[in-house]
Scaffold this active site. Structure first.
Site, PDB file in Angstrom:
ATOM      1  N   LYS A 102      39.695  34.209  29.694  1.00 52.52           N
ATOM      2  CA  LYS A 102      40.875  34.396  28.879  1.00 52.52           C
ATOM      3  C   LYS A 102      42.109  33.756  29.503  1.00 52.52           C
ATOM      4  O   LYS A 102      43.091  33.492  28.839  1.00 52.52           O
ATOM      5  CB  LYS A 102      41.147  35.900  28.708  1.00 52.52           C
ATOM      6  CG  LYS A 102      40.048  36.667  28.023  1.00 52.52           C
ATOM      7  CD  LYS A 102      40.392  38.170  28.026  1.00 52.52           C
ATOM      8  CE  LYS A 102      39.228  38.967  27.505  1.00 52.52           C
ATOM      9  NZ  LYS A 102      39.472  40.432  27.687  1.00 52.52           N
ATOM     10  N   GLY A 103      42.073  33.556  30.818  1.00 56.06           N
ATOM     11  CA  GLY A 103      43.287  33.244  31.566  1.00 56.06           C
ATOM     12  C   GLY A 103      44.075  32.035  31.107  1.00 56.06           C
ATOM     13  O   GLY A 103      45.282  31.977  31.295  1.00 56.06           O
TER      14      GLY A 103
ATOM     15  N   GLU B 195      42.016  25.011  32.764  1.00 56.84           N
ATOM     16  CA  GLU B 195      41.892  26.255  33.535  1.00 56.84           C
ATOM     17  C   GLU B 195      43.268  26.785  33.901  1.00 56.84           C
ATOM     18  O   GLU B 195      44.213  26.018  34.072  1.00 56.84           O
ATOM     19  CB  GLU B 195      41.102  25.984  34.830  1.00 56.84           C
ATOM     20  CG  GLU B 195      39.633  26.376  34.751  1.00 56.84           C
ATOM     21  CD  GLU B 195      39.430  27.888  34.846  1.00 56.84           C
ATOM     22  OE1 GLU B 195      40.295  28.663  34.395  1.00 56.84           O
ATOM     23  OE2 GLU B 195      38.385  28.297  35.367  1.00 56.84           O
TER      24      GLU B 195
ATOM     25  N   LYS C 158      45.506  26.842  44.041  1.00 57.51           N
ATOM     26  CA  LYS C 158      45.643  27.507  45.352  1.00 57.51           C
ATOM     27  C   LYS C 158      44.848  26.661  46.333  1.00 57.51           C
ATOM     28  O   LYS C 158      43.772  27.049  46.790  1.00 57.51           O
ATOM     29  CB  LYS C 158      45.021  28.906  45.298  1.00 57.51           C
ATOM     30  CG  LYS C 158      45.919  29.986  44.791  1.00 57.51           C
ATOM     31  CD  LYS C 158      45.257  31.351  45.067  1.00 57.51           C
ATOM     32  CE  LYS C 158      45.720  32.360  44.058  1.00 57.51           C
ATOM     33  NZ  LYS C 158      45.032  33.659  44.200  1.00 57.51           N
TER      34      LYS C 158
ATOM     35  N   PHE D 214      48.381  36.512  44.968  1.00 54.48           N
ATOM     36  CA  PHE D 214      47.774  36.865  43.689  1.00 54.48           C
ATOM     37  C   PHE D 214      48.863  36.827  42.622  1.00 54.48           C
ATOM     38  O   PHE D 214      49.893  37.486  42.744  1.00 54.48           O
ATOM     39  CB  PHE D 214      47.113  38.241  43.733  1.00 54.48           C
ATOM     40  CG  PHE D 214      46.178  38.435  42.577  1.00 54.48           C
ATOM     41  CD1 PHE D 214      44.864  37.976  42.635  1.00 54.48           C
ATOM     42  CD2 PHE D 214      46.614  39.042  41.407  1.00 54.48           C
ATOM     43  CE1 PHE D 214      44.006  38.118  41.558  1.00 54.48           C
ATOM     44  CE2 PHE D 214      45.757  39.188  40.322  1.00 54.48           C
ATOM     45  CZ  PHE D 214      44.446  38.724  40.403  1.00 54.48           C
ATOM     46  N   VAL D 215      48.616  36.046  41.593  1.00 60.78           N
ATOM     47  CA  VAL D 215      49.642  35.864  40.565  1.00 60.78           C
ATOM     48  C   VAL D 215      49.174  36.394  39.216  1.00 60.78           C
ATOM     49  O   VAL D 215      47.972  36.441  38.930  1.00 60.78           O
ATOM     50  CB  VAL D 215      50.037  34.382  40.424  1.00 60.78           C
ATOM     51  CG1 VAL D 215      50.769  33.900  41.660  1.00 60.78           C
ATOM     52  CG2 VAL D 215      48.835  33.503  40.124  1.00 60.78           C
TER      53      VAL D 215
ATOM     54  N   ARG E 288      49.166  39.791  31.220  1.00 55.69           N
ATOM     55  CA  ARG E 288      49.003  38.464  30.610  1.00 55.69           C
ATOM     56  C   ARG E 288      50.225  38.083  29.780  1.00 55.69           C
ATOM     57  O   ARG E 288      50.510  36.912  29.562  1.00 55.69           O
ATOM     58  CB  ARG E 288      47.764  38.434  29.695  1.00 55.69           C
ATOM     59  CG  ARG E 288      46.437  38.608  30.415  1.00 55.69           C
ATOM     60  CD  ARG E 288      45.287  38.267  29.472  1.00 55.69           C
ATOM     61  NE  ARG E 288      44.005  38.784  29.929  1.00 55.69           N
ATOM     62  CZ  ARG E 288      43.204  38.167  30.805  1.00 55.69           C
ATOM     63  NH1 ARG E 288      43.549  37.014  31.309  1.00 55.69           N
ATOM     64  NH2 ARG E 288      42.047  38.706  31.152  1.00 55.69           N
TER      65      ARG E 288
HETATM   66  P1  IMP Z   1      37.641  30.388  41.830  1.00 55.95           P
HETATM   67  O1  IMP Z   1      36.235  30.316  41.336  1.00 55.95           O
HETATM   68  O2  IMP Z   1      37.736  31.062  43.167  1.00 55.95           O
HETATM   69  O3  IMP Z   1      38.322  29.020  41.848  1.00 55.95           O
HETATM   70  O4  IMP Z   1      38.406  31.346  40.852  1.00 55.95           O
HETATM   71  C1  IMP Z   1      39.027  30.882  39.732  1.00 55.95           C
HETATM   72  C2  IMP Z   1      39.344  32.023  38.778  1.00 55.95           C
HETATM   73  O5  IMP Z   1      39.700  33.215  39.457  1.00 55.95           O
HETATM   74  C3  IMP Z   1      40.536  31.656  37.940  1.00 55.95           C
HETATM   75  O6  IMP Z   1      40.154  30.945  36.792  1.00 55.95           O
HETATM   76  C4  IMP Z   1      41.121  32.999  37.618  1.00 55.95           C
HETATM   77  O7  IMP Z   1      40.487  33.532  36.475  1.00 55.95           O
HETATM   78  C5  IMP Z   1      40.786  33.851  38.817  1.00 55.95           C
HETATM   79  N1  IMP Z   1      41.907  33.920  39.758  1.00 55.95           N
HETATM   80  C6  IMP Z   1      41.997  33.363  40.991  1.00 55.95           C
HETATM   81  N2  IMP Z   1      43.164  33.622  41.570  1.00 55.95           N
HETATM   82  C7  IMP Z   1      43.847  34.384  40.682  1.00 55.95           C
HETATM   83  C8  IMP Z   1      45.157  34.967  40.710  1.00 55.95           C
HETATM   84  O8  IMP Z   1      45.968  34.836  41.653  1.00 55.95           O
HETATM   85  N3  IMP Z   1      45.513  35.668  39.595  1.00 55.95           N
HETATM   86  C9  IMP Z   1      44.701  35.824  38.525  1.00 55.95           C
HETATM   87  N4  IMP Z   1      43.474  35.288  38.455  1.00 55.95           N
HETATM   88  C10 IMP Z   1      43.046  34.568  39.533  1.00 55.95           C
HETATM   89 MG    MG Z   2      40.205  31.438  34.863  1.00 52.59          MG
END
Ligand code: IMP
Ligand code: MG
Length: 201
Positions: free
Chosen positions: A48-49, A103, A135, A156-157, A169
């Protein structure tokens, strides 16, 4: 500022205000329009993000394009595994099309890497990533991110589509979230915008 929804969390600071988000999304839209001019552009937004980012980005793109959505399992369910459960698949084929994977945030890179591999197996003409936030300090898998809104530190955002336990959201900006009793944030966080190398707080 105190959280308006939970006493266990606290919004620490605005990391990226609404006007910077709008400016940067508009710049990304111009870049994408320039690079995909004359091509069959298929936006694939990850739910959903990314839904708010994708909606704004789509309106900043000035060339013909389609949009489709993929739903994937939440970050908290299998953190660090690199295994992603698809909860909603694409409605349309992407074969032969130029796919832009949209993304919200690339953290370790495991999710985006999984999605890149998954989409690549469907015979698209190309697949590129567009991520609002990066990040980069936490990256495990090296990924090309040709369209990147902001590089952010390891905090964390929430907001602008991104959640903590399905909340926040609806914030129009991006904020750092602090989990009381935990260490989800660094109050000195700054964000850097690849378009101009200066940082702001
Ligand atoms: P990754 O697989 O570790 O790159 O994680 C990516 C996913 O984790 C993102 O698409 C987000 O859905 C979630 N995510 C990672 N960091 C954050 C954050 O700081 N806030 C909210 N969601 C996050
Ligand atoms: Mg995501």
């Amino acid at each position: 500022m105190k959280s308006f929804l939970s006493c266990e969390t606290e919004l620490r600071k605005v990391l990226i205000p609404q006007n910077r988000l709008q400016e940067r999304v508009s710049e990304l839209g111009h870049e994408i329009s320039r690079d995909f001019l004359g091509k069959d552009l298929a936006i694939v937004a990850i739910l959903k993000g990314s839904f708010i980012f994708a909606a704004d980005l789509l309106r900043a793109i000035e060339i013909p394009c389609s949009i489709d959505f993929m739903g994937i399992s939440s970050y908290a369910s299998q953190p660090g595994s690199g295994v992603v459960q698809i909860t909603k698949d694409l409605d349309e084929s992407i074969a032969g099309r130029n796919v832009l994977l949209v993304e919200d945030i690339i953290d370790t890179g495991l999710t985006a890497n999984y999605l890149l591999n998954n989409l690549s197996q469907r015979n698209p003409a190309s697949v590129d990533i567009c991520a609002l936030l990066d990040k980069s300090a936490r990256r495990i898998i090296d990924l090309p991110i040709p369209y990147r809104g902001f590089d952010i530190p390891d905090v964390f955002v929430v907001g602008y589509g991104m959640d903590f336990q399905q909340q926040y959201r609806n914030l129009p900006h991006i904020s750092v979230l602090r989990l009381n009793g935990g260490t989800k944030t660094n109050s000195e966080a700054t964000v850097s915008d690849p378009a101009d190398s200066k940082s702001e707080s």
